[in-house]
Write a protein that holds these residues in place. Sequence first.
Motif, PDB file in Angstrom:
ATOM      1  N   LEU A 264      16.705 -14.551  -3.764  1.00  0.00           N
ATOM      2  CA  LEU A 264      15.369 -14.445  -3.172  1.00  0.00           C
ATOM      3  C   LEU A 264      14.634 -13.242  -3.758  1.00  0.00           C
ATOM      4  O   LEU A 264      15.227 -12.181  -3.976  1.00  0.00           O
ATOM      5  CB  LEU A 264      15.470 -14.309  -1.649  1.00  0.00           C
ATOM      6  CG  LEU A 264      16.054 -15.501  -0.884  1.00  0.00           C
ATOM      7  CD1 LEU A 264      16.172 -15.180   0.597  1.00  0.00           C
ATOM      8  CD2 LEU A 264      15.212 -16.765  -1.090  1.00  0.00           C
ATOM      9  N   HIS A 265      13.322 -13.409  -3.944  1.00  0.00           N
ATOM     10  CA  HIS A 265      12.526 -12.327  -4.524  1.00  0.00           C
ATOM     11  C   HIS A 265      11.048 -12.531  -4.163  1.00  0.00           C
ATOM     12  O   HIS A 265      10.555 -13.658  -4.223  1.00  0.00           O
ATOM     13  CB  HIS A 265      12.687 -12.308  -6.041  1.00  0.00           C
ATOM     14  CG  HIS A 265      11.881 -11.228  -6.709  1.00  0.00           C
ATOM     15  ND1 HIS A 265      12.304  -9.913  -6.734  1.00  0.00           N
ATOM     16  CD2 HIS A 265      10.670 -11.272  -7.339  1.00  0.00           C
ATOM     17  CE1 HIS A 265      11.387  -9.191  -7.367  1.00  0.00           C
ATOM     18  NE2 HIS A 265      10.400  -9.990  -7.744  1.00  0.00           N
ATOM     19  N   PRO A 266      10.349 -11.447  -3.778  1.00  0.00           N
ATOM     20  CA  PRO A 266      10.873 -10.110  -3.475  1.00  0.00           C
ATOM     21  C   PRO A 266      11.597 -10.114  -2.133  1.00  0.00           C
ATOM     22  O   PRO A 266      11.185 -10.807  -1.203  1.00  0.00           O
ATOM     23  CB  PRO A 266       9.617  -9.246  -3.444  1.00  0.00           C
ATOM     24  CG  PRO A 266       8.536 -10.191  -3.038  1.00  0.00           C
ATOM     25  CD  PRO A 266       8.881 -11.518  -3.634  1.00  0.00           C
ATOM     26  N   VAL A 267      12.640  -9.330  -2.036  1.00  0.00           N
ATOM     27  CA  VAL A 267      13.477  -9.337  -0.851  1.00  0.00           C
ATOM     28  C   VAL A 267      13.698  -7.910  -0.369  1.00  0.00           C
ATOM     29  O   VAL A 267      13.804  -6.975  -1.178  1.00  0.00           O
ATOM     30  CB  VAL A 267      14.818 -10.043  -1.133  1.00  0.00           C
ATOM     31  CG1 VAL A 267      15.626  -9.299  -2.193  1.00  0.00           C
ATOM     32  CG2 VAL A 267      15.627 -10.238   0.132  1.00  0.00           C
ATOM     33  N   TYR A 268      13.757  -7.740   0.964  1.00  0.00           N
ATOM     34  CA  TYR A 268      13.883  -6.417   1.566  1.00  0.00           C
ATOM     35  C   TYR A 268      14.968  -6.425   2.642  1.00  0.00           C
ATOM     36  O   TYR A 268      15.229  -7.445   3.279  1.00  0.00           O
ATOM     37  CB  TYR A 268      12.566  -5.980   2.212  1.00  0.00           C
ATOM     38  CG  TYR A 268      11.386  -5.966   1.275  1.00  0.00           C
ATOM     39  CD1 TYR A 268      11.060  -4.839   0.521  1.00  0.00           C
ATOM     40  CD2 TYR A 268      10.571  -7.093   1.145  1.00  0.00           C
ATOM     41  CE1 TYR A 268       9.976  -4.831  -0.336  1.00  0.00           C
ATOM     42  CE2 TYR A 268       9.474  -7.100   0.293  1.00  0.00           C
ATOM     43  CZ  TYR A 268       9.187  -5.962  -0.447  1.00  0.00           C
ATOM     44  OH  TYR A 268       8.106  -5.958  -1.299  1.00  0.00           O
ATOM     45  N   SER A 269      15.550  -5.280   2.872  1.00  0.00           N
ATOM     46  CA  SER A 269      16.483  -5.083   3.978  1.00  0.00           C
ATOM     47  C   SER A 269      15.693  -4.708   5.229  1.00  0.00           C
ATOM     48  O   SER A 269      14.878  -3.777   5.210  1.00  0.00           O
ATOM     49  CB  SER A 269      17.479  -3.971   3.649  1.00  0.00           C
ATOM     50  OG  SER A 269      18.064  -3.444   4.828  1.00  0.00           O
ATOM     51  N   TYR A 270      15.948  -5.410   6.303  1.00  0.00           N
ATOM     52  CA  TYR A 270      15.266  -5.146   7.577  1.00  0.00           C
ATOM     53  C   TYR A 270      15.506  -3.708   8.036  1.00  0.00           C
ATOM     54  O   TYR A 270      14.567  -2.981   8.360  1.00  0.00           O
ATOM     55  CB  TYR A 270      15.782  -6.129   8.622  1.00  0.00           C
ATOM     56  CG  TYR A 270      15.122  -6.056   9.982  1.00  0.00           C
ATOM     57  CD1 TYR A 270      14.003  -6.824  10.276  1.00  0.00           C
ATOM     58  CD2 TYR A 270      15.642  -5.240  10.992  1.00  0.00           C
ATOM     59  CE1 TYR A 270      13.415  -6.785  11.533  1.00  0.00           C
ATOM     60  CE2 TYR A 270      15.067  -5.194  12.247  1.00  0.00           C
ATOM     61  CZ  TYR A 270      13.944  -5.964  12.510  1.00  0.00           C
ATOM     62  OH  TYR A 270      13.360  -5.919  13.751  1.00  0.00           O
ATOM     63  N   GLU A 271      16.779  -3.294   8.054  1.00  0.00           N
ATOM     64  CA  GLU A 271      17.110  -1.962   8.567  1.00  0.00           C
ATOM     65  C   GLU A 271      16.550  -0.866   7.659  1.00  0.00           C
ATOM     66  O   GLU A 271      16.096   0.178   8.143  1.00  0.00           O
ATOM     67  CB  GLU A 271      18.621  -1.821   8.728  1.00  0.00           C
ATOM     68  CG  GLU A 271      19.214  -2.684   9.834  1.00  0.00           C
ATOM     69  CD  GLU A 271      18.677  -2.342  11.214  1.00  0.00           C
ATOM     70  OE1 GLU A 271      18.297  -1.173  11.446  1.00  0.00           O
ATOM     71  OE2 GLU A 271      18.626  -3.255  12.072  1.00  0.00           O
ATOM     72  N   ALA A 272      16.572  -1.090   6.345  1.00  0.00           N
ATOM     73  CA  ALA A 272      16.010  -0.090   5.425  1.00  0.00           C
ATOM     74  C   ALA A 272      14.497   0.026   5.624  1.00  0.00           C
ATOM     75  O   ALA A 272      13.940   1.137   5.615  1.00  0.00           O
ATOM     76  CB  ALA A 272      16.325  -0.467   3.981  1.00  0.00           C
ATOM     77  N   LEU A 273      13.830  -1.095   5.813  1.00  0.00           N
ATOM     78  CA  LEU A 273      12.390  -1.076   6.040  1.00  0.00           C
ATOM     79  C   LEU A 273      12.039  -0.327   7.326  1.00  0.00           C
ATOM     80  O   LEU A 273      11.074   0.440   7.368  1.00  0.00           O
ATOM     81  CB  LEU A 273      11.842  -2.500   6.112  1.00  0.00           C
ATOM     82  CG  LEU A 273      11.655  -3.272   4.811  1.00  0.00           C
ATOM     83  CD1 LEU A 273      11.151  -4.684   5.105  1.00  0.00           C
ATOM     84  CD2 LEU A 273      10.669  -2.558   3.886  1.00  0.00           C
ATOM     85  N   LEU A 274      12.817  -0.575   8.390  1.00  0.00           N
ATOM     86  CA  LEU A 274      12.496   0.047   9.676  1.00  0.00           C
ATOM     87  C   LEU A 274      12.538   1.568   9.596  1.00  0.00           C
ATOM     88  O   LEU A 274      11.800   2.257  10.312  1.00  0.00           O
ATOM     89  CB  LEU A 274      13.457  -0.459  10.762  1.00  0.00           C
ATOM     90  CG  LEU A 274      12.800  -1.377  11.810  1.00  0.00           C
ATOM     91  CD1 LEU A 274      12.235  -2.620  11.151  1.00  0.00           C
ATOM     92  CD2 LEU A 274      13.779  -1.752  12.907  1.00  0.00           C
ATOM     93  N   LYS A 275      13.389   2.105   8.735  1.00  0.00           N
ATOM     94  CA  LYS A 275      13.464   3.560   8.587  1.00  0.00           C
ATOM     95  C   LYS A 275      12.149   4.139   8.070  1.00  0.00           C
ATOM     96  O   LYS A 275      11.863   5.320   8.267  1.00  0.00           O
ATOM     97  CB  LYS A 275      14.608   3.924   7.640  1.00  0.00           C
ATOM     98  CG  LYS A 275      15.990   3.642   8.217  1.00  0.00           C
ATOM     99  CD  LYS A 275      17.091   3.970   7.217  1.00  0.00           C
ATOM    100  CE  LYS A 275      18.466   3.676   7.806  1.00  0.00           C
ATOM    101  NZ  LYS A 275      19.558   3.946   6.842  1.00  0.00           N
ATOM    102  N   GLU A 276      11.353   3.295   7.420  1.00  0.00           N
ATOM    103  CA  GLU A 276      10.052   3.739   6.890  1.00  0.00           C
ATOM    104  C   GLU A 276       8.915   3.404   7.851  1.00  0.00           C
ATOM    105  O   GLU A 276       7.760   3.746   7.582  1.00  0.00           O
ATOM    106  CB  GLU A 276       9.795   3.057   5.544  1.00  0.00           C
ATOM    107  CG  GLU A 276      10.880   3.285   4.505  1.00  0.00           C
ATOM    108  CD  GLU A 276      10.682   2.426   3.271  1.00  0.00           C
ATOM    109  OE1 GLU A 276       9.611   1.768   3.173  1.00  0.00           O
ATOM    110  OE2 GLU A 276      11.574   2.397   2.404  1.00  0.00           O
ATOM    111  N   GLY A 277       9.233   2.747   8.963  1.00  0.00           N
ATOM    112  CA  GLY A 277       8.189   2.291   9.877  1.00  0.00           C
ATOM    113  C   GLY A 277       7.702   3.374  10.817  1.00  0.00           C
ATOM    114  O   GLY A 277       8.352   4.406  11.013  1.00  0.00           O
ATOM    115  N   ASP A 278       6.575   3.098  11.441  1.00  0.00           N
ATOM    116  CA  ASP A 278       5.924   4.033  12.362  1.00  0.00           C
ATOM    117  C   ASP A 278       6.263   3.667  13.805  1.00  0.00           C
ATOM    118  O   ASP A 278       5.790   2.643  14.312  1.00  0.00           O
ATOM    119  CB  ASP A 278       4.412   3.985  12.141  1.00  0.00           C
ATOM    120  CG  ASP A 278       3.656   4.923  13.072  1.00  0.00           C
ATOM    121  OD1 ASP A 278       4.308   5.685  13.816  1.00  0.00           O
ATOM    122  OD2 ASP A 278       2.403   4.875  13.067  1.00  0.00           O
TER     123      ASP A 278
END
Length: 540
Positions: free
Chosen positions: A147-161
Amino acid sequence: MMQVPLTLPSFLFRAETLFPKKEIISRTKHGMFRYTYREYAKRTRQLSSILRKLGVKRGDHVGTLAWNDHRHLEAYFAIPCMGAVLHTINLRLSREHIRYIINHAGDKILIIDEDLIPIIESMQSELPTVDAYIILSDLDTIPATTLHPVYSYEALLKEGDPDFLYPDDLDENAPLGMCYTSATTGNPKGVIYSHRGIYLHSMCLGLVDSCGISETDSILPVVPMFHVNAWGMPFASVWFGARQVLPGPAPTPTILVELIAREHVTVAAGVPTVWLGVAQVLEQTNADISSLRAILCGGSAAPRALIETFEQKFGIPFIHAYGMTETTPVALVSRLKSYHQTLTDSQKLDIRSKQGLLVPGIEMKILGKSGAVKWDGQEMGELCFRGNWIADAYYQDDRSQDAFVDGWLHTGDIGTIDEEGYVKIMDRTKDLVKSGGEWISTVELENTLMAHPAVFEAAVIGIPHPKWQERPIACVVLKEGFKNKVEKLELLNVLQGKFAKWWIPDDVLFLEEIPKTSVGKFLKRALRDQLRQYYDNSAE
């Protein structure tokens, strides 16, 4: 009166301010996860902020392909609270139907459980509207995937507000979410749920004479979150501050019993096939599930014997209910009236085995051949509903004109209503057997067969007949220990005297398994296809 919009952000705000210490318990691939509503709200806001950074705008559709767990619950609120539309995708549908509904909905982003990645990988090139994929996992690394583009949910949340602010101008009539029917013929049909509809439906779930969900409860939604919003329980539970126990990926009856016992669940909800499996586990173990104050059962008619088993053998109240994707879903709930308490246990069971009374907030009529049916518990007609949480059309689908007529939803379900107002579903229109010009209810026959101690499941279908147009055939799965020990005649004798002679099935076929739909209902179309030439073959 003030005109305050009925929208979802108020649910989240209430949970995080009034019930910040209440728990959400989630079974995941790698173990059990526990956190509070305060932590849940922060993560939900973080997800919303990340979706905004990924380009999700108000009105965009975001698809979820996920089990019942805490991350899916976060998506349940993060997506609609920011003004986007939550599209829960039924992971048990065929590849063709999953591809169809993603494209038909126009999903912009897909949020996918890690063990479900292969489903989407196989069709990525056929999903032109999808801009990105987010993988749900306990880990913050991305599993190997094409899959592309693909992201990690937990990694993304660390950047969230965690302080992301939701818009205060959401239209209560704007789409909050959508779900597609699990079609047995043709493509699935999309149903849109508005903020207003979910708000009022959630309020109904808290009524004592409905489901009675409250802050004191520990709620276990076995019904999938990808199917009619898990009957609306995730929304209501957050709003009321109820403790939630989410069963995670592919829960078995044994896992469910363990969760109920260990987490002291008070309300659990699922389809009859779930409770048939749980009953078998309880009969084989000494599990203590006395914390349950109620089992909510819907999706299809529960056998009377199943209700009796839970209420009289296990001492657990069993609440029969009725609804469908188009009704959000709760429309009928079978509760005894106050003056029914003096009835015998058998008389009470007669009432409990019906789908019940119309819940406050919606209207109903039952139409027979010549108009509204009599309230005599005998005359059959099609159930029709209208109200604030009843759909008024299918999403971009010409088939709307067949189901929505003059402001009423025509359900395709056939039922009766007695003098007290209790509705009993007799069958789906397509599942009624028409023999010699007369209708036969397969549900009635099935429930009576499943009262036999040797029968685990039973499905009755109509097979084309050269003389009578159709005749009923019973397909039966026996419980372990009874296989090859029960004869057809014994089961047919169970029906004798309870039904007219012409209702009695022409044969009983013993099967290893009855095919089921993606949400656990009997897939009678598959049985009919298998047995279509039954009378031709039997004559050879």
